[in-house]
Scaffold this motif. Structure first.
Motif: not given
Length: 313
Positions: A74, A83, A276, A282, A286
């Motif tokens: 992640s 991101n 997210q 997800n 998050a």
């Protein structure tokens, strides 16, 4: 009064407990502290721990379920260009709002600390606090209407014949857009307006602690007003400014409503967390996004504490 007329001492459980706490102040202090500490430990720290734990999980690409195997995947996704762009955009916006709030708040706070007396000081506090009494959403939507293409800002620019200036500002790369309400400029203006009081109040409290005789001594020694400001007033007011920046920076860093209503389509951290967790499901990504502002504010608070900024809160 005779001894027979004196009221008999009350007994019972409450009296015994009162006597016990009176003889043992440590137990009394523990009784006062245990409930809030349990709340802090279970609700706040527990939720942070759960958040941190979830950030080390991942999503199974085939089933869409959470894989509880510990991994850094992640955080690896956070380094992807899309991101990483969200993180940088959010931090830059929060920093810009903080700097602008400090610049706007300083003269207001200085006037209130040095010149406002009696009724004028009451008016100052009322004027600063009054925007905080109104609904957050009402203020944001009101600004959306003000900054819209058909809003009052465009009307004033057209009336004054400076529409070309407004169009030039909106044509700027990155920060511009079709209108102020759909640009980073609009997002910046609304952020600054909403969080400005949180900068003014700590700064004003810090400026009130600046001894007036130091300013007078600086003037008596022949210092220019700019020198007095730079070497006397600003260093002594800096803790209050940093204390205010804790609010403006952290609140801008985590807000997702203002960018959702005013601004373009590019995401901020708060919006990314919402999407997210709510839309994409997800949760690990998050949680990783949420850890970013927590880590940034942890470092920021550590640095602020070393400057003595907490004394101005």
């Amino acid at each position: 009064m005779t001894a027979a007329a004196l009221p008999a001492p009350r007994g019972g459980l409450l009296r015994g407990l009162s006597d016990f706490l009176l003889r043992r102040p440590g137990a009394y202090l523990a009784l006062l502290l245990v409930p809030p500490l349990l709340w802090l430990g279970i609700i706040y720290l527990g939720s942070l721990f759960a958040l941190l734990t979830n950030s080390f999980f991942s999503i199974d690409e085939f089933s869409g379920t959470i894989d509880h195997t510990l991994t850094l995947s992640s955080y690896g996704q956070l380094l992807q260009l899309a991101n990483l762009d969200i993180v940088i955009r959010t931090v830059l916006m929060a920093a810009a709002v903080t700097v602008a709030s400090a610049v706007i708040a300083f003269p207001i706070a200085y006037y209130a600390a040095r010149y406002a007396k009696g009724r004028m000081k009451a008016v100052f506090y009322l004027a600063v606090m009054m925007p905080l009494w109104s609904s957050y959403l009402v203020k944001v939507y009101a600004w959306k209407l003000i900054l819209a293409k058909e809003g009052i800002v465009s009307w004033v620019a057209d009336t004054l014949g400076v529409t070309v200036v407004l169009d030039g500002v909106l044509a700027l790369p990155v920060i511009g857009g079709p209108s102020l309400s759909t640009s980073y400029i609009g997002t910046f203006l609304v952020f600054t307006y909403v969080w400005l009081p949180y900068m003014i109040l700590p700064l004003q409290a810090s400026l009130e602690r600046v001894p007036g005789n130091l300013v007078e001594a600086s003037e008596d020694l022949g210092a220019h007003p700019r020198q007095t400001f730079r070497h006397v007033i600003l260093p002594l007011a800096l803790p209050g400014m940093i204390a205010g920046s804790i609010f403006t920076f952290s609140l801008s860093l985590g807000d997702y409503i203002i960018p959702q209503i005013v601004g373009g389509s590019n995401l901020f951290i708060g919006q990314a967390v919402l999407i997210q967790q709510g839309t994409a499901g997800n949760v690990p990504l998050a949680a990783a996004f949420t850890v970013v502002p927590v880590a940034i504010m942890g470092l920021y608070l550590w640095g602020a504490k070393r400057t003595g900024a907490f004394d101005a809160l």
